[in-house]
Design a protein around this motif. Sequence first.
Motif, PDB file in Angstrom:
ATOM      1  N   TYR A   1      37.646  39.904  38.449  1.00  0.00           N
ATOM      2  CA  TYR A   1      38.075  38.896  37.484  1.00  0.00           C
ATOM      3  C   TYR A   1      38.953  37.862  38.176  1.00  0.00           C
ATOM      4  CZ  TYR A   1      36.184  41.563  33.614  1.00  0.00           C
ATOM      5  OH  TYR A   1      35.326  42.206  32.739  1.00  0.00           O
ATOM      6  N   TYR A   2      38.636  36.608  37.924  1.00  0.00           N
ATOM      7  CA  TYR A   2      39.351  35.484  38.513  1.00  0.00           C
ATOM      8  C   TYR A   2      39.930  34.592  37.415  1.00  0.00           C
ATOM      9  CZ  TYR A   2      36.434  36.555  42.624  1.00  0.00           C
ATOM     10  OH  TYR A   2      35.795  37.177  43.669  1.00  0.00           O
ATOM     11  N   CYS A   3      41.068  33.988  37.701  1.00  0.00           N
ATOM     12  CA  CYS A   3      41.553  32.934  36.822  1.00  0.00           C
ATOM     13  C   CYS A   3      41.465  31.611  37.572  1.00  0.00           C
ATOM     14  CB  CYS A   3      42.975  33.193  36.335  1.00  0.00           C
ATOM     15  SG  CYS A   3      44.261  33.252  37.594  1.00  0.00           S
TER      16      CYS A   3
ATOM     17  N   VAL B 180      43.465  27.053  31.376  1.00  0.00           N
ATOM     18  CA  VAL B 180      43.213  28.170  32.289  1.00  0.00           C
ATOM     19  C   VAL B 180      42.041  28.982  31.771  1.00  0.00           C
ATOM     20  CG1 VAL B 180      44.135  30.287  33.300  1.00  0.00           C
ATOM     21  CG2 VAL B 180      45.603  28.273  33.055  1.00  0.00           C
TER      22      VAL B 180
ATOM     23  N   ILE C 292      43.032  35.975  24.848  1.00  0.00           N
ATOM     24  CA  ILE C 292      43.682  35.232  25.917  1.00  0.00           C
ATOM     25  C   ILE C 292      44.925  34.575  25.347  1.00  0.00           C
ATOM     26  CG2 ILE C 292      42.261  33.160  25.512  1.00  0.00           C
ATOM     27  CD1 ILE C 292      42.331  32.676  28.564  1.00  0.00           C
TER      28      ILE C 292
ATOM     29  N   ARG D  74      49.017  32.661  26.623  1.00  0.00           N
ATOM     30  CA  ARG D  74      49.806  32.134  27.733  1.00  0.00           C
ATOM     31  C   ARG D  74      51.279  32.123  27.368  1.00  0.00           C
ATOM     32  NH1 ARG D  74      47.204  26.752  29.271  1.00  0.00           N
ATOM     33  NH2 ARG D  74      48.849  26.804  30.843  1.00  0.00           N
TER      34      ARG D  74
ATOM     35  N   TRP E 269      42.006  28.176  41.950  1.00  0.00           N
ATOM     36  CA  TRP E 269      41.434  29.499  41.696  1.00  0.00           C
ATOM     37  C   TRP E 269      42.352  30.560  42.278  1.00  0.00           C
ATOM     38  CZ3 TRP E 269      37.045  30.958  39.069  1.00  0.00           C
ATOM     39  CH2 TRP E 269      36.132  29.945  38.721  1.00  0.00           C
TER      40      TRP E 269
ATOM     41  N   CYS F 178      47.646  36.231  35.081  1.00  0.00           N
ATOM     42  CA  CYS F 178      47.384  35.144  36.037  1.00  0.00           C
ATOM     43  C   CYS F 178      48.704  34.391  36.173  1.00  0.00           C
ATOM     44  CB  CYS F 178      46.276  34.246  35.518  1.00  0.00           C
ATOM     45  SG  CYS F 178      45.983  32.752  36.513  1.00  0.00           S
TER      46      CYS F 178
ATOM     47  N   ALA G 298      38.830  31.196  27.951  1.00  0.00           N
ATOM     48  CA  ALA G 298      39.650  30.077  28.396  1.00  0.00           C
ATOM     49  C   ALA G 298      40.636  29.705  27.310  1.00  0.00           C
ATOM     50  CB  ALA G 298      38.781  28.871  28.771  1.00  0.00           C
TER      51      ALA G 298
ATOM     52  N   LEU H 298      44.977  37.988  29.947  1.00  0.00           N
ATOM     53  CA  LEU H 298      43.699  38.356  29.348  1.00  0.00           C
ATOM     54  C   LEU H 298      43.824  39.805  28.913  1.00  0.00           C
ATOM     55  CD1 LEU H 298      40.772  37.426  28.752  1.00  0.00           C
ATOM     56  CD2 LEU H 298      40.115  38.561  30.892  1.00  0.00           C
TER      57      LEU H 298
ATOM     58  N   GLU I 253      46.223  36.875  40.357  1.00  0.00           N
ATOM     59  CA  GLU I 253      45.830  37.775  39.295  1.00  0.00           C
ATOM     60  C   GLU I 253      46.366  39.177  39.577  1.00  0.00           C
ATOM     61  OE1 GLU I 253      42.174  35.074  40.113  1.00  0.00           O
ATOM     62  OE2 GLU I 253      43.675  36.173  41.261  1.00  0.00           O
TER      63      GLU I 253
ATOM     64  N   TRP J 209      39.345  32.402  32.526  1.00  0.00           N
ATOM     65  CA  TRP J 209      39.053  33.653  33.225  1.00  0.00           C
ATOM     66  C   TRP J 209      37.544  33.729  33.440  1.00  0.00           C
ATOM     67  CZ3 TRP J 209      42.390  37.091  35.330  1.00  0.00           C
ATOM     68  CH2 TRP J 209      43.727  37.041  34.928  1.00  0.00           C
TER      69      TRP J 209
END
Length: 123
Positions: A94-96, A34, A70, A72, A113, A22, A50, A81, A6, A36
């Motif tokens: 914040y994680y993806c 994917v 979101i 891609r 992750w 991400c 997502a 994001l 990220e 978040w």
Amino acid sequence: QVQLVESGGGLVQSGGSLRLSCAASGRSITTYAVGWFRQFPGKEREFVAAISWSGGTTTFADSVKGRFTISRDSAKNTVYLQMNNLRPEDTAVYYCAADRTLVTASTYPHDYWGQGTQVTVSS
């Protein structure tokens, strides 16, 4: 094996915007959904948004609907994001996460992750 990284976090004033990325490496994530997620200090991780593997389905937490989007880019193997109208309560790490299934549960054992990126919104 897929590595997710990220980026794009930082410090922004209330009402401002950030775009988180991400980026996946190791293999393509074009067949992965994917999501978040974010984690507040001392709290459980929670779902944010997502996107399905095709990009045709997106879903958002009520707290970010109308403010976050979101998307891609399969060519770049990256999910974004876009966060607009940020509020101090959006401050979190914040994680993806990637999985074959589009999952909104933060406790679900996603296949991959990332390590997270800090977002801080000042009032």
